[in-house]
Scaffold this motif. Structure first.
Motif, mmCIF file in Angstrom:
data_model
loop_
_atom_site.group_PDB
_atom_site.id
_atom_site.type_symbol
_atom_site.label_atom_id
_atom_site.label_comp_id
_atom_site.label_asym_id
_atom_site.label_seq_id
_atom_site.Cartn_x
_atom_site.Cartn_y
_atom_site.Cartn_z
ATOM 1 N N ASN A 44 0.870 -1.278 -0.045
ATOM 2 C CA ASN A 44 0.143 0.057 -0.110
ATOM 3 C C ASN A 44 0.822 1.190 0.059
ATOM 4 O O ASN A 44 1.884 1.210 0.557
ATOM 5 C CB ASN A 44 -0.728 -0.110 1.215
ATOM 6 C CG ASN A 44 -2.068 -0.911 0.804
ATOM 7 O OD1 ASN A 44 -2.615 -1.243 -0.122
ATOM 8 N ND2 ASN A 44 -2.550 -1.589 2.039
ATOM 9 N N HIS A 45 0.255 2.230 -0.466
ATOM 10 C CA HIS A 45 1.130 3.753 -0.621
ATOM 11 C C HIS A 45 0.882 4.644 0.626
ATOM 12 O O HIS A 45 -0.390 4.419 1.308
ATOM 13 C CB HIS A 45 0.463 4.581 -1.987
ATOM 14 C CG HIS A 45 0.785 5.822 -1.673
ATOM 15 N ND1 HIS A 45 1.953 6.181 -2.077
ATOM 16 C CD2 HIS A 45 0.206 6.910 -1.563
ATOM 17 C CE1 HIS A 45 2.320 7.653 -2.055
ATOM 18 N NE2 HIS A 45 0.957 7.983 -1.482
ATOM 19 N N ALA A 46 1.785 5.387 1.001
ATOM 20 C CA ALA A 46 1.598 6.169 2.064
ATOM 21 C C ALA A 46 2.413 7.366 1.402
ATOM 22 O O ALA A 46 3.564 7.191 0.845
ATOM 23 C CB ALA A 46 2.108 5.752 3.283
ATOM 24 N N CYS A 47 2.103 8.668 1.643
ATOM 25 C CA CYS A 47 3.038 9.784 1.191
ATOM 26 C C CYS A 47 4.139 9.879 2.327
ATOM 27 O O CYS A 47 5.219 10.532 2.137
ATOM 28 C CB CYS A 47 2.133 11.207 1.245
ATOM 29 S SG CYS A 47 1.282 11.254 -0.333
ATOM 30 N N PRO B 112 5.863 7.058 3.830
ATOM 31 C CA PRO B 112 6.025 5.533 3.769
ATOM 32 C C PRO B 112 6.768 5.091 5.206
ATOM 33 O O PRO B 112 7.911 5.759 5.303
ATOM 34 C CB PRO B 112 6.525 5.109 2.756
ATOM 35 C CG PRO B 112 7.247 6.133 2.267
ATOM 36 C CD PRO B 112 6.485 7.464 2.523
ATOM 37 N N ASN B 113 6.698 3.888 5.530
ATOM 38 C CA ASN B 113 7.592 3.366 6.574
ATOM 39 C C ASN B 113 8.628 2.384 6.018
ATOM 40 O O ASN B 113 9.402 1.870 6.745
ATOM 41 C CB ASN B 113 6.830 2.785 7.712
ATOM 42 C CG ASN B 113 5.809 1.946 7.301
ATOM 43 O OD1 ASN B 113 6.011 1.224 6.246
ATOM 44 N ND2 ASN B 113 4.706 1.619 8.313
ATOM 45 N N THR C 242 3.968 0.163 4.497
ATOM 46 C CA THR C 242 3.624 1.203 3.207
ATOM 47 C C THR C 242 4.904 1.628 2.439
ATOM 48 O O THR C 242 6.184 1.714 3.084
ATOM 49 C CB THR C 242 2.955 2.176 3.860
ATOM 50 O OG1 THR C 242 3.719 3.077 4.564
ATOM 51 C CG2 THR C 242 1.727 1.785 4.481
ATOM 52 N N SER D 218 6.132 4.576 -0.847
ATOM 53 C CA SER D 218 5.575 5.460 -1.850
ATOM 54 C C SER D 218 5.399 5.043 -3.121
ATOM 55 O O SER D 218 6.273 4.346 -3.669
ATOM 56 C CB SER D 218 6.487 6.639 -1.621
ATOM 57 O OG SER D 218 5.939 7.688 -2.387
ATOM 58 N N ARG E 259 -0.433 18.412 -1.416
ATOM 59 C CA ARG E 259 -1.140 17.038 -1.412
ATOM 60 C C ARG E 259 -1.918 17.226 -2.761
ATOM 61 O O ARG E 259 -2.316 16.033 -3.410
ATOM 62 C CB ARG E 259 -2.165 17.267 -0.222
ATOM 63 C CG ARG E 259 -2.859 16.048 -0.213
ATOM 64 C CD ARG E 259 -4.052 16.097 0.861
ATOM 65 N NE ARG E 259 -3.401 16.377 2.072
ATOM 66 C CZ ARG E 259 -4.153 16.646 3.212
ATOM 67 N NH1 ARG E 259 -5.520 16.659 3.131
ATOM 68 N NH2 ARG E 259 -3.632 17.031 4.287
ATOM 69 N N ARG F 296 -2.024 13.974 -5.349
ATOM 70 C CA ARG F 296 -3.309 13.149 -5.545
ATOM 71 C C ARG F 296 -3.508 12.938 -7.180
ATOM 72 O O ARG F 296 -4.182 12.033 -7.491
ATOM 73 C CB ARG F 296 -4.429 13.744 -4.793
ATOM 74 C CG ARG F 296 -4.412 13.283 -3.459
ATOM 75 C CD ARG F 296 -5.697 13.944 -2.860
ATOM 76 N NE ARG F 296 -5.808 13.577 -1.329
ATOM 77 C CZ ARG F 296 -6.556 14.284 -0.588
ATOM 78 N NH1 ARG F 296 -7.542 14.878 -0.689
ATOM 79 N NH2 ARG F 296 -6.530 13.604 0.739
#
Length: 83
Positions: free
Chosen positions: A34-37, A39-40, A63, A65, A76, A80
């Motif tokens: 999964n994506h996150a802006c 990320p971990n 997550t 990116s 943001r 998107r």
């Protein structure tokens, strides 16, 4: 139409590898991340590994990116649009 679909799937599910990231590779399991802006994890495309870049709580979501580092700096709304 089918060719465009296949190219799109490969583009959005591939990771950079090789000298200067000139190659693109696809890993079936990593492509499901999964994506996150913020990320971990990061993906090492040469090794096909997922590595954490900060602590993740037990049971926490891993997550990455989908965006490159430069795009992550955009506002943001623009990020998107890129996704």
């Amino acid at each position: 139409e089918d060719g465009l679909f296949v190219r799109s799937v490969l583009h959005f599910n591939s990771f950079m590898a090789g000298v200067s990231g000139a190659d693109e590779v696809v890993f079936a399991t990593l492509a499901r991340a999964n994506h996150a802006c913020a990320p971990n994890c990061i993906v090492d495309g040469d090794e096909g590994t997922l590595r954490t870049v900060r602590d993740v709580p037990l049971g926490g979501m891993l997550t990455i990116s989908y965006l490159d580092e430069a795009t992550l700096l955009l506002p943001r709304d623009r990020r998107r649009t890129e996704l």
